[in-house]
Design a protein around this motif. Sequence first.
Motif, short mmCIF file in Angstrom:
data_model
loop_
_atom_site.label_atom_id
_atom_site.label_comp_id
_atom_site.label_asym_id
_atom_site.label_seq_id
_atom_site.Cartn_x
_atom_site.Cartn_y
_atom_site.Cartn_z
N LEU A 39 59.23 39.54 6.99
CA LEU A 39 58.95 40.20 8.25
C LEU A 39 59.40 39.31 9.41
O LEU A 39 59.32 38.09 9.33
N SER A 40 59.84 39.96 10.47
CA SER A 40 60.22 39.25 11.69
C SER A 40 59.53 39.89 12.88
O SER A 40 59.27 41.10 12.89
N CYS A 41 59.23 39.08 13.86
CA CYS A 41 58.62 39.58 15.09
C CYS A 41 59.21 38.81 16.26
O CYS A 41 59.08 37.59 16.33
N VAL A 42 59.84 39.55 17.16
CA VAL A 42 60.45 38.95 18.34
C VAL A 42 59.58 39.21 19.56
O VAL A 42 59.21 40.37 19.82
N ALA A 43 59.27 38.17 20.29
CA ALA A 43 58.49 38.29 21.52
C ALA A 43 59.42 38.23 22.72
O ALA A 43 60.37 37.45 22.74
N SER A 44 59.11 39.03 23.71
CA SER A 44 59.89 39.02 24.95
C SER A 44 58.94 39.17 26.13
O SER A 44 57.79 39.60 25.98
N GLY A 45 59.44 38.80 27.29
CA GLY A 45 58.61 38.90 28.49
C GLY A 45 58.17 37.53 28.96
O GLY A 45 58.85 36.53 28.76
N SER A 46 56.99 37.46 29.55
CA SER A 46 56.46 36.21 30.10
C SER A 46 55.76 35.42 28.99
O SER A 46 54.58 35.59 28.74
N ILE A 47 56.52 34.55 28.36
CA ILE A 47 56.01 33.81 27.21
C ILE A 47 55.75 32.37 27.62
O ILE A 47 56.64 31.68 28.12
N SER A 48 54.53 31.92 27.42
CA SER A 48 54.20 30.54 27.74
C SER A 48 54.70 29.62 26.63
O SER A 48 54.85 30.04 25.48
N SER A 49 54.94 28.39 26.99
CA SER A 49 55.46 27.44 26.00
C SER A 49 54.41 27.12 24.93
O SER A 49 54.74 26.79 23.81
N MET A 50 53.14 27.20 25.32
CA MET A 50 52.06 26.96 24.36
C MET A 50 51.46 28.30 23.97
O MET A 50 50.92 29.02 24.81
N ASN A 51 51.60 28.63 22.70
CA ASN A 51 51.06 29.91 22.25
C ASN A 51 50.85 29.87 20.75
O ASN A 51 51.28 28.95 20.06
N VAL A 52 50.18 30.88 20.27
CA VAL A 52 49.98 31.05 18.84
C VAL A 52 50.50 32.43 18.47
O VAL A 52 50.19 33.42 19.15
N MET A 53 51.30 32.48 17.43
CA MET A 53 51.78 33.77 16.93
C MET A 53 51.33 33.92 15.49
O MET A 53 51.14 32.93 14.77
N GLY A 54 51.18 35.14 15.09
CA GLY A 54 50.71 35.33 13.73
C GLY A 54 50.84 36.75 13.24
O GLY A 54 51.34 37.63 13.95
N TRP A 55 50.43 36.93 12.01
CA TRP A 55 50.49 38.22 11.35
C TRP A 55 49.09 38.61 10.87
O TRP A 55 48.35 37.78 10.33
N TYR A 56 48.76 39.85 11.11
CA TYR A 56 47.54 40.45 10.62
C TYR A 56 47.93 41.70 9.84
O TYR A 56 49.05 42.20 10.00
N ARG A 57 47.03 42.19 9.03
CA ARG A 57 47.34 43.41 8.29
C ARG A 57 46.10 44.31 8.20
O ARG A 57 44.98 43.83 8.27
N GLN A 58 46.38 45.58 8.06
CA GLN A 58 45.30 46.55 7.93
C GLN A 58 45.67 47.54 6.85
O GLN A 58 46.65 48.29 6.98
N ALA A 59 44.89 47.53 5.79
CA ALA A 59 45.07 48.48 4.69
C ALA A 59 44.26 49.73 5.00
O ALA A 59 43.31 49.70 5.77
N PRO A 60 44.62 50.85 4.37
CA PRO A 60 43.89 52.10 4.62
C PRO A 60 42.40 51.94 4.34
O PRO A 60 42.01 51.45 3.28
N GLY A 61 41.59 52.35 5.29
CA GLY A 61 40.15 52.29 5.11
C GLY A 61 39.53 50.92 5.27
O GLY A 61 38.33 50.76 5.04
N LYS A 62 40.33 49.93 5.65
CA LYS A 62 39.82 48.57 5.80
C LYS A 62 40.04 48.06 7.22
O LYS A 62 40.84 48.60 7.97
N GLN A 63 39.32 46.99 7.54
CA GLN A 63 39.50 46.37 8.85
C GLN A 63 40.75 45.51 8.87
O GLN A 63 41.22 45.03 7.84
N ARG A 64 41.24 45.32 10.07
CA ARG A 64 42.40 44.44 10.23
C ARG A 64 41.97 43.01 9.91
O ARG A 64 40.90 42.56 10.31
#
Length: 115
Positions: A19-44
């Motif tokens: 998987l890839s995720c590209v961020a655009s816009g006002s991005i600070s140099s210090m940040n955290v990026m990550g991946w979450y998932r949500q299966a049917p009927g479950k919480q993220r």
Amino acid sequence: VQLQASGGGLVQPGGSLRLSCVASGSISSMNVMGWYRQAPGKQRELVAVISSGGESNYADSVKGRFTISRDNAKNTVYLQMNSLKPEDTAVYYCKHRNFAGTAYWGQGTLVTVSS
């Protein structure tokens, strides 16, 4: 901040996806990026996160199978998923949190692990 995720799809058990995720816009140099998932009927739930300094953290369920990485020059975070299992089936969301704690979410990409 806008996030565009891609790379989901249908894969057989034991297979791999990236998987890839590209961020655009006002991005600070210090940040955290990550991946979450949500299966049917479950919480993220958290899958993996990585700071702009390269520190990462994983859910126990994916340790040893998934690897998160990032390219700060491209404002992109990746999730390499190996040895996929049916229970990994979910919509995967990219998240960006800036230094002030504000969170932004991508639109989600569906990963289906099935034979």
